[in-house]
Design an enzyme around this catalytic site. Structure first.
Site, PDB file in Angstrom:
ATOM      1  N   ARG B 297       0.832  -1.211   0.000  1.00  0.00           N
ATOM      2  CA  ARG B 297       0.000   0.000   0.000  1.00  0.00           C
ATOM      3  C   ARG B 297       0.864   1.258   0.000  1.00  0.00           C
ATOM      4  NH1 ARG B 297      -5.215  -1.812   3.820  1.00  0.00           N
ATOM      5  NH2 ARG B 297      -6.082  -3.076   2.142  1.00  0.00           N
ATOM      6  N   TYR B 437      -6.387  -1.091  -6.749  1.00  0.00           N
ATOM      7  CA  TYR B 437      -5.687  -2.294  -6.265  1.00  0.00           C
ATOM      8  C   TYR B 437      -4.984  -2.056  -4.922  1.00  0.00           C
ATOM      9  CZ  TYR B 437      -1.349  -1.078  -9.072  1.00  0.00           C
ATOM     10  OH  TYR B 437      -0.248  -0.524  -9.632  1.00  0.00           O
ATOM     11  N   GLU B 438      -4.660  -3.147  -4.271  1.00  0.00           N
ATOM     12  CA  GLU B 438      -4.154  -3.112  -2.879  1.00  0.00           C
ATOM     13  C   GLU B 438      -5.138  -2.423  -1.943  1.00  0.00           C
ATOM     14  OE1 GLU B 438      -1.827  -4.994  -2.213  1.00  0.00           O
ATOM     15  OE2 GLU B 438      -0.850  -5.226  -4.154  1.00  0.00           O
ATOM     16  N   GLY B 439      -6.420  -2.564  -2.234  1.00  0.00           N
ATOM     17  CA  GLY B 439      -7.444  -1.943  -1.401  1.00  0.00           C
ATOM     18  C   GLY B 439      -7.879  -0.621  -1.997  1.00  0.00           C
TER      19      GLY B 439
END
Lengths: 596, 596
Positions: B297, B437-439
């Protein structure tokens, strides 16, 4: 990825906010009865939804392509345009005298929205043709009108606007294309035009290029530009097609979006000269082009609104369908993502922007009808001034808004949104052209600041602000938390807008660059305040209907909630924008070029 | 479309804002002397600018492609990755024990920025490999570490993260992939994973998939997920490659952006079972995955900053080069468009966002180094808490910011920006994945609200706000119009942020959905206030240097002007965001599902 025209909201706005019944009674608009209009919109919605909307994604995947000077448009476009023409949709707003339906702009506007929501790439051919029709109606000779208007209005032929050249994007003073008089009333045109939307295609028998060029003795700069008709095929006196003209498409662009709409490089006169005829008088081309541009600017604003609505509809459908994670307030299992607050926030932001921009644009269309058809000349002039103030806002704000909305549209889809097959990404790509063509947002904003605000000392702007204040007074009387919040943020917005108008009028002479440093934030501020104003008016009408127990209560309650959202989340940005504009020019202009 | 690493600003931020000299003295960081670091950054800048950056546009035009289970990466990627590995860049921040350079995160961070500014598609393979390394360092057995870490850190092999399944995007509770113990310490893995970045490629000898799956007796939900190593090629005890494992790429996605980065659908176990080994303990997979995710992140936040800077650099170059229209203040002929106020406004917005986000991220990296290396446990814990508060902001705000910046980047180019050959449009497309992406941003914002703000009663947040206030006091003492404006808007920002933190802590229990309706606006607010705070700190340092007559006066003056711009134009949005969050949940949540 279907599209369902929001007829209920369209009719609500037309009737309750834009004054359709008064416009129906204007001289020349009498055919536009309420029944006719509803029938027209329903038919248009069917055509757009069933015929055009299904082409949007496929035509992006396999776009129009160029080969050896010819452009083959995307699968289905040719047939769809035939249907469009035969049903008379090109002529909705054009005079019955030349085969049009002669309906008010207020009625044409939802039709334009629906077509663009269905496919911007497809709708562009109609938008450009509308522009050519407007220019010929205004400045064409009787012969030009009788030759070109009927085939353009019937959709047998299409039109283009040829402004841009490689060295001259927004700066028309730099136009170099030459037009040499031949002594027989015709001219030979030589030059290269780029970014010509539908400059070449296979959807119509002929293409009527309207081309800016300079005659040999023309003065330099924008005062030496004339407008010419240069048809793809020369037109004989009986209206039949003659020889191929020397205007050729040498390539089309590979673009971020609107891929199905061919963007041509046109070469005029490489084989002896393209034959053209003058429109109106020499050296007045820019003036005529602005007629086309103003119609087109309003139309591009509608593209933004249509596209944003399409993106919103698709996001709502996905959010209702996609099941993932539990409800924050507790649920036995995962729920549709429309239950998650941030998905909801994005959908409400999309929805409220679309509704606010639609209301502002339709109100603008109604004002344009008053400006054209009202029997009183002063009323016409007053409405024309307000309309001209609104055009850069409708164009600039609705299109910038469409980029915010389509970005949220992708985001609602999560990872699926990034995959082209989903279709949400296409809207994000398509939206990016809308703030660029027909004058970038900065050009709209410069127009708003210079010609529309400072030139009359802010008179028109302040007249509109006074109307906003009248609505604020009604909101104050309405009571309740929703109306209280709307009143509070609208008052903050109108105060900010007034402060900015006064700042611009006061400082233009002493600090021209400082004032223009705030031009785009001012356009944005005007958009959210006037859009928020329309949402406030809509909420008041909705409450009246609810109080009277009339109509669809769910629709009216949603309208009030959407207006509330817009006030809390969008109108609340107004004071910050005021600060940017009034205090912020120092930071914009501080750096020397070499410090970048 | 070249890229020049902004080493001057990077070093300024590292030295003056992020406390590099203190970090150099931490145990384990002693090798990071000022000279070493400058040499590392210069070498990295050369490699990125000369080798990777030129591939960005060509690899978008002719992206990686799939054929019969194999992925051929874009031209030049294989050779560039070989160079990347051989120069040791994969190992910058990893332990010397396994072949890495063991440099602090604060030094690795500008390297990550440069690689991503050069090509996000390329940089992703390194980012995913970093994540796999982190997970193995934390939870791997000694055997796993000795088998996998050295080849991963040396860039001989690469790593992947396998979370997402068709029915489970962000919701890992829904993971279905099965892992069946074979009694010999290995497991057979069966399932489908989607959106696997570099899940298949030809740039390394082996690919180490880290896969979330459930053992047969695992509890339901996120507490029953375990993490497995599933290599593409099985690894023999001597480290050499054995048989091809049953993990196959069945397709790659057709995406809006980052086209050169292959996004794989991986099928595990279709031919008898993919052999994997457990990482750490059963059912603790999510915990380990979060280690990778938190590193990733932060890395994605850096992607946003790098991409935004690339877009800014390209826009500046175009704006200096493109001549069009006269200067508003008068000029003999047309001027470069950088003289037009709105172009200037866009460039300053891009620049100030990049600088603010960079400063915040680097300061965060320095805090992470303190959290890992400081000799005092309390100091480590306190810094860890602050770092964890910052990670969702660095990820969420920097990536949302990158979409604003790349949009402006296209806009500065006008019509040319919409043509793919120009390259500006690629940045706009690439940026859209970063908030997903990655949350997604909403997931970052939920983390910020729930775990990072409300759980400790707002203690960490308020501690940071107290530091902002200390800077405000210094600004007040600095004097002058620039510092006055910065002080005023920073005070408005910290007041808004504090009010929001208090609102969230107070209302979480009684109105959970209302609080989370404001999560993304809160993340944005925190981003602009903390980014604005760093710009204010930077301006204070710059003024000190100017007063002392030290260093590059032009750089310091530009820093103050950029901080002023950020205050007037970005920090000024803070009070509006407070209103959205504190008053705006009613509008977010009012509609019933069927009213959409």
């Amino acid at each position: 990825m279907s599209y369902k025209a929001p007829l209920k909201d369209m009719l609500f706005v037309m009737n309750e906010l834009a004054g359709l019944s008064a416009i129906n009674q204007l001289p020349g608009c009498e055919d536009a009865t309420a029944d006719t209009i509803e029938a027209v919109l329903e038919e248009n919605a069917k055509f757009c939804g069933n015929v055009v909307a299904p082409l949007n994604h496929s035509s992006d995947k396999e776009p129009s392509f160029w080969h050896d000077g010819e452009v083959t448009t995307a699968n289905g476009f040719k047939e769809a345009f035939k249907g469009f023409a035969e049903a008379g949709w090109q002529g909705v707003q054009h005079p019955a005298e030349f085969g049009g339906q002669g309906l008010p702009k207020l009625v044409a506007t939802p039709c334009i929205e629906m077509l663009n929501a269905s496919s911007i790439s497809f709708a562009l051919v109609a938008l450009l043709t509308d522009g050519a029709i407007e220019a010929l109606l205004t400045a064409g000779t009787d012969e030009q009108k009788s030759t070109y208007l009927e085939p353009l209005i019937s959709g047998k032929w299409t039109g283009t606007m040829n402004l841009t050249e490689p060295q001259a994007g927004s700066d028309l003073a730099a136009v170099r294309t030459r037009a040499v008089p031949q002594g027989d009333g015709t001219y030979k045109v030589f030059g290269t035009k780029i970014f010509i939307t539908y400059g070449e295609h296979d959807m119509a028998e002929n293409i009527i290029h309207l081309v800016l060029a300079r005659t040999p003795d023309a003065p330099a700069g924008v005062k030496g530009i004339s407008l010419f008709i240069v048809p793809k095929f020369l037109v004989k006196s009986d209206g039949s097609l003659g020889e191929r003209n020397d205007a050729h498409c040498v390539s089309i662009e590979h673009k971020l979006g609107i891929k199905a709409s061919p963007t041509a490089v046109l070469q005029f006169g490489d084989h002896g000269g393209a034959i053209g005829t003058l429109v109106g008088e020499e050296n007045r081309g820019l003036e005529y082009m602005f007629i086309m541009m103003n119609a087109a600017r309003f139309g591009v604003g509608m593209q933004g609104i249509g596209l944003a609505d399409r993106s919103y509809q698709q996001a709502v459908a996905f959010a209702k369908d996609r099941v993932q994670s539990r409800d924050l307030a507790g649920s036995p299992g995962p729920v549709a993502i429309i239950h998650h607050p941030d998905v909801r926030r994005m959908l409400m932001s999309m929805r409220s922007h679309v509704e606010a921009a639609r209301a502002l644009a339709y109100v603008g269309a109604g004002i344009s009808d008053l400006a054209h058809h009202h029997p009183n000349a002063d009323t016409r002039a007053a409405n024309q001034a307000v309309y001209e103030y609104l055009v850069p806002i409708i164009k600039g704000w609705s299109t910038e808004m469409s980029q915010d909305v389509t970005r949220d549209g992708v985001q609602v889809h999560g990872g699926m949104g990034f995959i082209e097959e989903t279709g949400a990404a296409q809207h994000y790509r398509d939206a990016k052209i809308l703030t660029i063509y027909e004058g970038t947002t900065a050009i709209q904003a410069n127009d708003l600041v210079g010609r529309k605000t400072v030139r009359d000392g802010g008179a028109v702007a302040k007249g509109i602000i006074a109307q906003v204040r009248a609505t604020e007074a009604q909101l104050g009387a309405a009571g309740g938390a929703d109306f209280g919040a709307i009143a509070c943020h609208l008052a903050g917005g109108s105060a900010a807008l007034e402060a900015v108008v006064e700042y611009m009028v006061a400082n233009m002479k002493s600090d021209i660059k400082g004032v223009f440093a705030g031009s785009v934030p001012y356009l944005r501020l005007a958009g959210i305040v006037l859009g928020g104003w329309q949402m406030a008016r809509a909420a008041l009408v909705a409450q009246q209907r609810l109080d009277a127990g009339e109509g669809d209560a769910s629709f009216y309650k949603a309208k009030i909630a959407t207006a509330r959202f817009f006030a809390d989340h969008i109108l609340s940005q107004a004071p910050g924008l005021r600060a940017s504009i009034v205090d912020g020019s120092a930071g914009v202009l501080a750096l020397a070029e070499d410090q970048f």
